[in-house]
Design a protein around this motif. Structure first.
Motif, PDB file in Angstrom:
ATOM      1  N   PRO A 151       0.802  -1.222   0.000  1.00 33.97           N
ATOM      2  CA  PRO A 151       0.000   0.000   0.000  1.00 33.97           C
ATOM      3  C   PRO A 151       0.835   1.271   0.000  1.00 33.97           C
ATOM      4  CG  PRO A 151      -0.059  -1.065   2.148  1.00 33.97           C
ATOM      5  CD  PRO A 151       0.586  -2.038   1.206  1.00 33.97           C
ATOM      6  N   TYR A 152       2.046   1.204   0.526  1.00 27.92           N
ATOM      7  CA  TYR A 152       2.903   2.388   0.551  1.00 27.92           C
ATOM      8  C   TYR A 152       3.436   2.735  -0.837  1.00 27.92           C
ATOM      9  CZ  TYR A 152       2.648   1.490   5.529  1.00 27.92           C
ATOM     10  OH  TYR A 152       2.192   1.273   6.808  1.00 27.92           O
ATOM     11  N   GLN A 153       3.316   1.778  -1.756  1.00 27.61           N
ATOM     12  CA  GLN A 153       3.714   2.041  -3.135  1.00 27.61           C
ATOM     13  C   GLN A 153       2.517   2.367  -4.012  1.00 27.61           C
ATOM     14  OE1 GLN A 153       6.343  -0.854  -4.855  1.00 27.61           O
ATOM     15  NE2 GLN A 153       5.923  -0.239  -6.957  1.00 27.61           N
ATOM     16  N   CYS A 154       1.393   1.733  -3.748  1.00 31.85           N
ATOM     17  CA  CYS A 154       0.268   1.831  -4.684  1.00 31.85           C
ATOM     18  C   CYS A 154      -0.904   2.674  -4.190  1.00 31.85           C
ATOM     19  CB  CYS A 154      -0.221   0.422  -5.025  1.00 31.85           C
ATOM     20  SG  CYS A 154       1.040  -0.592  -5.814  1.00 31.85           S
ATOM     21  N   ASP A 155      -1.130   2.725  -2.900  1.00 37.51           N
ATOM     22  CA  ASP A 155      -2.254   3.497  -2.369  1.00 37.51           C
ATOM     23  C   ASP A 155      -1.782   4.856  -1.883  1.00 37.51           C
ATOM     24  OD1 ASP A 155      -3.809   1.293  -2.920  1.00 37.51           O
ATOM     25  OD2 ASP A 155      -3.688   0.502  -0.879  1.00 37.51           O
ATOM     26  N   VAL A 156      -1.264   5.640  -2.816  1.00 38.56           N
ATOM     27  CA  VAL A 156      -0.711   6.956  -2.488  1.00 38.56           C
ATOM     28  C   VAL A 156      -1.324   8.006  -3.397  1.00 38.56           C
ATOM     29  CG1 VAL A 156       1.467   6.088  -1.565  1.00 38.56           C
ATOM     30  CG2 VAL A 156       1.257   6.479  -4.013  1.00 38.56           C
ATOM     31  N   ALA A 157      -1.356   9.242  -2.904  1.00 38.54           N
ATOM     32  CA  ALA A 157      -1.975  10.325  -3.669  1.00 38.54           C
ATOM     33  C   ALA A 157      -1.199  10.653  -4.940  1.00 38.54           C
ATOM     34  CB  ALA A 157      -2.097  11.567  -2.780  1.00 38.54           C
ATOM     35  N   ASP A 158       0.126  10.574  -4.862  1.00 37.86           N
ATOM     36  CA  ASP A 158       0.971  10.860  -6.021  1.00 37.86           C
ATOM     37  C   ASP A 158       1.631   9.555  -6.460  1.00 37.86           C
ATOM     38  OD1 ASP A 158       2.459  12.062  -7.989  1.00 37.86           O
ATOM     39  OD2 ASP A 158       3.926  12.963  -6.634  1.00 37.86           O
ATOM     40  N   PRO A 159       1.025   8.822  -7.394  1.00 38.00           N
ATOM     41  CA  PRO A 159       1.510   7.482  -7.741  1.00 38.00           C
ATOM     42  C   PRO A 159       2.949   7.493  -8.260  1.00 38.00           C
ATOM     43  CG  PRO A 159      -0.685   7.867  -8.656  1.00 38.00           C
ATOM     44  CD  PRO A 159      -0.175   9.193  -8.163  1.00 38.00           C
ATOM     45  N   TYR A 160       3.668   6.445  -7.901  1.00 34.97           N
ATOM     46  CA  TYR A 160       5.023   6.261  -8.410  1.00 34.97           C
ATOM     47  C   TYR A 160       4.977   5.894  -9.888  1.00 34.97           C
ATOM     48  CZ  TYR A 160       6.755   6.094  -3.584  1.00 34.97           C
ATOM     49  OH  TYR A 160       7.083   6.399  -2.292  1.00 34.97           O
ATOM     50  N   ARG A 161       6.066   6.197 -10.563  1.00 36.05           N
ATOM     51  CA  ARG A 161       6.240   5.792 -11.960  1.00 36.05           C
ATOM     52  C   ARG A 161       7.369   4.757 -12.010  1.00 36.05           C
ATOM     53  NH1 ARG A 161       3.433   9.524 -15.618  1.00 36.05           N
ATOM     54  NH2 ARG A 161       2.166  10.893 -14.306  1.00 36.05           N
ATOM     55  N   PHE A 162       8.549   5.114 -12.483  1.00 36.13           N
ATOM     56  CA  PHE A 162       9.657   4.169 -12.409  1.00 36.13           C
ATOM     57  C   PHE A 162      10.256   4.198 -11.010  1.00 36.13           C
ATOM     58  CE2 PHE A 162       9.840   4.340 -17.115  1.00 36.13           C
ATOM     59  CZ  PHE A 162       9.907   2.978 -17.368  1.00 36.13           C
ATOM     60  N   VAL A 163      10.385   3.024 -10.425  1.00 40.15           N
ATOM     61  CA  VAL A 163      11.042   2.871  -9.126  1.00 40.15           C
ATOM     62  C   VAL A 163      12.189   1.878  -9.284  1.00 40.15           C
ATOM     63  CG1 VAL A 163       8.972   3.413  -7.804  1.00 40.15           C
ATOM     64  CG2 VAL A 163       9.446   1.028  -8.415  1.00 40.15           C
ATOM     65  N   VAL A 164      13.090   1.878  -8.333  1.00 37.54           N
ATOM     66  CA  VAL A 164      14.222   0.961  -8.390  1.00 37.54           C
ATOM     67  C   VAL A 164      13.800  -0.424  -7.901  1.00 37.54           C
ATOM     68  CG1 VAL A 164      16.511   0.423  -7.485  1.00 37.54           C
ATOM     69  CG2 VAL A 164      15.937   2.775  -8.094  1.00 37.54           C
ATOM     70  N   HIS A 165      13.998  -1.410  -8.748  1.00 35.93           N
ATOM     71  CA  HIS A 165      13.856  -2.799  -8.295  1.00 35.93           C
ATOM     72  C   HIS A 165      15.142  -3.226  -7.621  1.00 35.93           C
ATOM     73  CE1 HIS A 165      12.817  -7.261  -9.434  1.00 35.93           C
ATOM     74  NE2 HIS A 165      13.161  -7.122  -8.165  1.00 35.93           N
ATOM     75  N   GLY A 166      16.272  -2.909  -8.248  1.00 38.58           N
ATOM     76  CA  GLY A 166      17.538  -3.248  -7.618  1.00 38.58           C
ATOM     77  C   GLY A 166      18.732  -2.854  -8.463  1.00 38.58           C
ATOM     78  N   LEU A 167      19.891  -2.889  -7.845  1.00 36.16           N
ATOM     79  CA  LEU A 167      21.174  -2.709  -8.519  1.00 36.16           C
ATOM     80  C   LEU A 167      21.901  -4.033  -8.367  1.00 36.16           C
ATOM     81  CD1 LEU A 167      23.067  -0.628  -9.953  1.00 36.16           C
ATOM     82  CD2 LEU A 167      24.102  -0.253  -7.711  1.00 36.16           C
ATOM     83  N   TRP A 168      22.050  -4.763  -9.480  1.00 37.80           N
ATOM     84  CA  TRP A 168      22.446  -6.162  -9.426  1.00 37.80           C
ATOM     85  C   TRP A 168      23.860  -6.383  -9.958  1.00 37.80           C
ATOM     86  CZ3 TRP A 168      17.449  -7.611 -12.520  1.00 37.80           C
ATOM     87  CH2 TRP A 168      16.326  -7.368 -11.722  1.00 37.80           C
ATOM     88  N   PRO A 169      24.788  -6.858  -9.141  1.00 34.40           N
ATOM     89  CA  PRO A 169      26.089  -7.295  -9.657  1.00 34.40           C
ATOM     90  C   PRO A 169      25.889  -8.417 -10.686  1.00 34.40           C
ATOM     91  CG  PRO A 169      26.177  -7.043  -7.275  1.00 34.40           C
ATOM     92  CD  PRO A 169      24.729  -6.942  -7.665  1.00 34.40           C
ATOM     93  N   GLN A 170      26.685  -8.370 -11.754  1.00 33.91           N
ATOM     94  CA  GLN A 170      26.529  -9.326 -12.852  1.00 33.91           C
ATOM     95  C   GLN A 170      27.865  -9.899 -13.302  1.00 33.91           C
ATOM     96  OE1 GLN A 170      23.248  -9.733 -14.848  1.00 33.91           O
ATOM     97  NE2 GLN A 170      22.690  -9.103 -12.771  1.00 33.91           N
TER      98      GLN A 170
END
Length: 219
Positions: A55-74
């Motif tokens: 809910p802290y990501q989706c039930d907000v007045a100003d919806p998120y757009r691109f968010v960080v999933h992660g920074l992955w060593p490869q």
């Protein structure tokens, strides 16, 4: 730090028994080639997960757009994960500090355990680097203004990101999709956060000719 002789003997026995592999031994903190910054299109997550959303990501007045999933060593092929010798728990304060770009605390904790432990950095430095990587990427204007459902081809999304980010190459990123909708944009970066090519990541992108792009607030 060198392993004591008894530890090496135990490892040898496990290898001989097949309980662990040489690939497992290769996953050591700091031993990797480059990073992938994975940016998730939050409206897709919020729409697809339904009642299971954070809910802290989706039930907000100003919806998120691109968010960080992660920074992955490869590695050039594959990636290390859950590297040994690093703390598994991190201070909750780090998750609070990352809320503006990673709005799920559980995601922050998971990303540290699976990926951050392989970075060779301590938690504060790893998430500081994650923020710098996020801030390096210019989000194309179309995604900043999107307010209704649209449709796009993976190649079109890639081109938009390349035009917004000089130096980003066609083989240095991938766009992924899930259930016919935009899922993530994954960008390859050196350890110093310079753009670089990554053939294996590029080839793992979305195979569909096009996908839907849910607008912010879609549920």
């Amino acid at each position: 730090m060198a392993l004591p002789s008894r530890a090496w003997l135990k490892i040898f026995c496990l290898l001989a028994s097949g309980l662990i592999s040489t690939a497992t031994l290769a996953d050591q903190p700091g031993e990797f080639g480059f990073y992938v910054l994975s940016l998730s299109w939050s409206p897709t997550y919020c729409k697809q997960e339904g009642k299971a959303v954070n809910p802290y990501q989706c039930d907000v007045a100003d919806p998120y757009r691109f968010v960080v999933h992660g920074l992955w060593p490869q590695y050039e092929r594959g990636y290390p994960q859950s590297c040994p010798g690093m703390p598994e728990r991190i201070d909750r304060r780090i998750a609070v500090d990352m809320e503006d770009i990673m709005p799920s605390h559980s995601l922050v904790f998971h990303q540290w355990r699976k990926h951050g432990t392989c970075s060779g950095l301590d938690p504060e430095d790893y998430f500081g680097l994650t923020r710098r990587a996020y801030e390096k990427i210019a989000i194309p204007g179309v995604f900043k203004k999107l307010d209704k459902r649209g449709k796009a081809a993976p190649a079109t999304v890639e081109k938009a990101f390349r035009l917004a980010n000089p130096g980003l190459q066609e083989d240095g990123m991938a766009v992924t999709c899930d259930r016919g909708e935009l899922e993530e944009v994954r960008i390859c970066l050196t350890k110093d956060l310079a753009f670089r090519s990554c053939t294996a990541v590029d080839r793992a992108g979305c195979r569909s000719d096009s996908f839907e792009v849910p607008p912010p607030g879609a549920r």
